[in-house]
Design a protein around this motif. Structure first.
Motif, PDB file in Angstrom:
ATOM      1  N   ILE A   1       6.755 -23.549  21.896  1.00  0.00           N
ATOM      2  CA  ILE A   1       5.570 -22.716  22.121  1.00  0.00           C
ATOM      3  C   ILE A   1       6.051 -21.462  22.840  1.00  0.00           C
ATOM      4  O   ILE A   1       6.874 -21.521  23.752  1.00  0.00           O
ATOM      5  CB  ILE A   1       4.515 -23.462  22.963  1.00  0.00           C
ATOM      6  CG1 ILE A   1       4.014 -24.699  22.206  1.00  0.00           C
ATOM      7  CG2 ILE A   1       3.358 -22.542  23.344  1.00  0.00           C
ATOM      8  CD1 ILE A   1       3.202 -25.657  23.059  1.00  0.00           C
ATOM      9  N   ARG A   2       5.544 -20.334  22.410  1.00  0.00           N
ATOM     10  CA  ARG A   2       5.986 -19.061  22.990  1.00  0.00           C
ATOM     11  C   ARG A   2       4.928 -18.498  23.941  1.00  0.00           C
ATOM     12  O   ARG A   2       3.741 -18.773  23.800  1.00  0.00           O
ATOM     13  CB  ARG A   2       6.295 -18.068  21.872  1.00  0.00           C
ATOM     14  CG  ARG A   2       7.481 -18.531  21.032  1.00  0.00           C
ATOM     15  CD  ARG A   2       7.784 -17.611  19.906  1.00  0.00           C
ATOM     16  NE  ARG A   2       6.821 -17.823  18.820  1.00  0.00           N
ATOM     17  CZ  ARG A   2       6.777 -17.092  17.717  1.00  0.00           C
ATOM     18  NH1 ARG A   2       7.613 -16.087  17.530  1.00  0.00           N
ATOM     19  NH2 ARG A   2       5.886 -17.337  16.785  1.00  0.00           N
ATOM     20  N   ALA A   3       5.402 -17.708  24.892  1.00  0.00           N
ATOM     21  CA  ALA A   3       4.531 -17.052  25.878  1.00  0.00           C
ATOM     22  C   ALA A   3       4.833 -15.564  25.871  1.00  0.00           C
ATOM     23  O   ALA A   3       5.992 -15.157  25.958  1.00  0.00           O
ATOM     24  CB  ALA A   3       4.771 -17.628  27.270  1.00  0.00           C
ATOM     25  N   THR A   4       3.781 -14.768  25.772  1.00  0.00           N
ATOM     26  CA  THR A   4       3.926 -13.314  25.709  1.00  0.00           C
ATOM     27  C   THR A   4       2.886 -12.657  26.594  1.00  0.00           C
ATOM     28  O   THR A   4       1.745 -13.106  26.675  1.00  0.00           O
ATOM     29  CB  THR A   4       3.735 -12.824  24.254  1.00  0.00           C
ATOM     30  OG1 THR A   4       4.713 -13.440  23.421  1.00  0.00           O
ATOM     31  CG2 THR A   4       3.864 -11.312  24.158  1.00  0.00           C
ATOM     32  N   SER A   5       3.291 -11.566  27.211  1.00  0.00           N
ATOM     33  CA  SER A   5       2.369 -10.709  27.957  1.00  0.00           C
ATOM     34  C   SER A   5       2.286  -9.372  27.231  1.00  0.00           C
ATOM     35  O   SER A   5       3.319  -8.783  26.902  1.00  0.00           O
ATOM     36  CB  SER A   5       2.901 -10.507  29.379  1.00  0.00           C
ATOM     37  OG  SER A   5       2.100  -9.601  30.097  1.00  0.00           O
ATOM     38  N   ILE A   6       1.090  -8.921  26.974  1.00  0.00           N
ATOM     39  CA  ILE A   6       0.869  -7.591  26.402  1.00  0.00           C
ATOM     40  C   ILE A   6       0.206  -6.757  27.490  1.00  0.00           C
ATOM     41  O   ILE A   6      -0.864  -7.106  27.986  1.00  0.00           O
ATOM     42  CB  ILE A   6       0.010  -7.647  25.124  1.00  0.00           C
ATOM     43  CG1 ILE A   6       0.737  -8.458  24.046  1.00  0.00           C
ATOM     44  CG2 ILE A   6      -0.319  -6.230  24.632  1.00  0.00           C
ATOM     45  CD1 ILE A   6      -0.053  -8.663  22.772  1.00  0.00           C
ATOM     46  N   SER A   7       0.873  -5.676  27.868  1.00  0.00           N
ATOM     47  CA  SER A   7       0.452  -4.874  29.022  1.00  0.00           C
ATOM     48  C   SER A   7       0.050  -3.475  28.588  1.00  0.00           C
ATOM     49  O   SER A   7       0.892  -2.569  28.519  1.00  0.00           O
ATOM     50  CB  SER A   7       1.591  -4.811  30.040  1.00  0.00           C
ATOM     51  OG  SER A   7       1.945  -6.100  30.481  1.00  0.00           O
TER      52      SER A   7
END
Length: 181
Positions: free
Chosen positions: A112-118
């Motif tokens: 499972i991947r984790a991403t932050s879009i800022s």
């Protein structure tokens, strides 16, 4: 909410944590209730949804899910405006939580991947809520430059979700070309 999702859709494969708010509550003079509201929405709410999404994926052996946190450029720098300093602290927390999540997923041998879009300034109701006593100033902030649109953020989400399964996109920082900070 998660029980309803389980009944209606069997579970969650992708979680996009997009709730967030800023209140004009400076560190030296802000109201504790405003700080708590920002912590509850921007940090606790995001963390609860992350945990529940992960549990849903784990329960159904989904090993290729994705958790995306819509963060803010305020999670990477502090602008010289007292009204948003506490908000920035909550967004720095989102930056740390996203990286912590990524590490915990690796430790669990999950894909499972984790991403932050800022994003920087996005033309939404955000400034109107932050500057609720000064709608003219909010409108002027959006009129001063060509702002990002909701569709720009949606395009970043699509980009992240379309990455090959072996590619981890940790953070996308995006802002209008004309934004100075």
């Amino acid at each position: 909410m998660f029980a309803w999702i389980k009944v209606q859709h069997q579970g969650i494969d992708v979680c996009i944590n997009n709730a967030g708010l800023a209140l004009p509550e400076p560190i030296l003079s802000g109201k504790t209730s405003g700080w708590r509201t920002m912590i509850d929405v921007n940090v606790i709410g995001l963390s609860v949804c992350t945990r529940e999404a992960y549990m849903s994926m784990k329960e159904r052996d989904v090993d290729d899910g994705h958790i995306i946190n819509i963060n803010s450029m305020s999670g990477h720098r502090v602008v010289p405006s007292a009204n948003v300093h506490f908000y920035s602290a909550t967004k720095y927390a989102v930056t740390a939580l996203t990286e912590g999540l990524r590490q915990e997923l690796r430790e669990a041998k999950s894909h499972i991947r984790a991403t932050s879009i800022s994003p920087g300034i996005v033309e939404t109701e955000f400034a109107y809520r932050l500057l609720r006593n000064n709608p003219e100033k909010a409108a002027a902030s959006y009129a001063s430059i060509k702002c990002l649109k909701a569709d720009d953020i949606a395009s970043a989400v699509v980009y992240v979700l379309s990455a090959p399964p072996h590619v981890q996109i940790g953070d996308i920082q995006m802002r209008p070309v004309e934004q100075t900070s």
